[in-house]
Write a protein that holds these residues in place. Structure first.
Motif, PDB file in Angstrom:
ATOM      1  N   LYS A  15       0.821  -1.213   0.000  1.00  0.00           N
ATOM      2  CA  LYS A  15       0.000   0.000   0.000  1.00  0.00           C
ATOM      3  C   LYS A  15       0.857   1.265   0.000  1.00  0.00           C
ATOM      4  CE  LYS A  15      -4.459   1.301   1.892  1.00  0.00           C
ATOM      5  NZ  LYS A  15      -5.486   0.985   2.901  1.00  0.00           N
ATOM      6  N   SER A  75     -11.387  -3.855  -4.982  1.00  0.00           N
ATOM      7  CA  SER A  75     -10.936  -3.545  -3.627  1.00  0.00           C
ATOM      8  C   SER A  75     -11.180  -2.064  -3.353  1.00  0.00           C
ATOM      9  CB  SER A  75      -9.447  -3.866  -3.462  1.00  0.00           C
ATOM     10  OG  SER A  75      -8.947  -3.327  -2.258  1.00  0.00           O
ATOM     11  N   GLU A 102      -9.820  -0.387  -1.037  1.00  0.00           N
ATOM     12  CA  GLU A 102      -8.624   0.238  -0.464  1.00  0.00           C
ATOM     13  C   GLU A 102      -7.542   0.538  -1.496  1.00  0.00           C
ATOM     14  OE1 GLU A 102      -7.099  -1.597   3.071  1.00  0.00           O
ATOM     15  OE2 GLU A 102      -9.048  -2.452   3.567  1.00  0.00           O
TER      16      GLU A 102
END
Length: 367
Positions: A38, A50, A52
């Motif tokens: 990330k 996703s 995120e």
């Protein structure tokens, strides 16, 4: 400046076309790795959305769940579609959790190589042999860098493909800490048993494990449980060996054991016996140690890297040595207790966070 700073959009794309809804093997590795990337603000190439991450949709028929057709579709998609996707996203780097990437394109990439077992133990007419002989070496030679799961796999890449060691970084894998742990509240099985986890392929060395079990003193006091999918090519030969040794009542072929059931059968075993002739990493050894179950495993390939000094290491080609190790664990409570404690301590050194952050660090060098 943070070395993981990533000011440009889509600098890193992560190929998750292999990802299954219920991950196993390489898909399991990819599932556990990408959350720790990330910090690099990647764009995920995935059929599963996703919230995120930035995601770019890819076909959902490129996974091992579609068998050989899925593999072929993924290879064609990788070669002919992926370079254009990379160009459209203005990507600086592609990361692939398996050794597949576009050849002879402008796409810069880092790949993960898991093992070269199809070259060490080739199967006649297997499509994996030409795949490892012709496609993978080209991918590895064109890669910016190669990540692998053990020093043993790194050495294989050097030996088989003449890749310089400086182009390879070994990063150990990990396990699910919530799932594989000591379970003290379960009742012990009435029969004491040794456990093997895995497939029945010849390189897994089950014929020597069965012979070693058959040579145990007081063998009628124990059972040998072989947990892994029945394979029409190999299992009947093993069953015939069991019958010839007169131990049919003592050896259980459990077939595939569900993920949810694994911790229980590992915890209840006297020991995991895993005398494989070669492994890229060796998940069963790590998972058994995490459960506090004593481990007997091979002194070859990556297995000593995983086990450290927390297991009895044997020469897997020496049946008598396997028998002796099983005999010691069966009869010596202090040895079992020592290995249990050592195994838990050893397993605690592995985590997906360590694996993921080490991977992110390698990738950051090529962005």
């Amino acid at each position: 400046m943070n070395k993981f700073d990533n000011s440009g959009s889509n600098q890193l794309i992560v190929n998750l076309s292999i990802l299954l809804s219920q991950p196993t093997g390489i898909s399991n590795y990819a599932q556990n790795i990408f959350p720790y990337l990330k910090c690099l603000e990647p764009t995920l190439l995935t059929a599963q959305n996703s919230s995120e991450f930035k995601c770019y949709p890819v076909p959902d028929n490129l996974t091992p769940a579609q068998g050989t057709k899925g593999h072929l579709r993924r290879l064609l998609w990788t070669q002919f579609q992926l370079p254009q996707i990379s160009k459209n996203l203005k990507s600086r780097l592609l990361f692939s959790p398996l050794p597949e990437a576009p050849l002879n394109s402008n796409c810069r990439f880092v790949v993960m190589s898991h093992d070269l077992i199809p070259l060490r133990f080739p199967k006649r007419f297997s499509p994996l042999t030409p795949y490892h002989l012709y496609y993978i070496p080209q991918v590895l030679k064109q890669a910016q860098h190669i990540i692998c799961n053990s020093e043993a796999t790194a050495q294989d890449i050097i030996d088989f493909y003449q890749i310089p060691a400086s182009n390879i970084t070994s990063i150990p894998l990990a396990y699910n800490r919530q799932h594989f742990r000591p379970i003290r509240e379960i009742s012990a099985e009435s029969k004491r048993y040794f456990l093997y986890l895995g497939r029945h392929d010849p390189y897994k060395n089950l014929h020597r494990l069965i012979a070693a079990f058959g040579a145990l003193r007081n063998r009628d006091e124990y059972e040998l449980w072989l947990a892994g999918p029945i394979d029409g090519r190999y299992t009947p030969v093993l069953q015939k060996q069991v019958a010839e040794l007169g131990i049919t009542d003592l050896v259980k072929f459990l077939n595939y054991v569900s993920y949810s059931e694994l911790p229980k059968i590992i915890n209840c075993a006297i020991a995991l016996v895993f005398p494989s002739l070669w492994e890229g990493f060796g998940f069963p050894v790590l998972e058994a140690m995490a459960c506090g179950t004593p481990v007997i495993t091979s002194n070859l390939s990556s297995l000593p890297e995983v086990a450290g000094e927390a297991a009895i290491l044997i020469n897997p080609y020496n049946t008598a040595e396997i028998t002796e190790a099983m005999q010691i664990i069966a009869e010596d409570r202090e040895v079992r207790s020592h290995l249990s404690t050592q195994g838990i301590n050893r397993a605690n050194q592995f985590s997906w966070e360590k694996t993921g952050l080490a991977t992110a660090e390698v990738l950051s060098c090529y962005l």
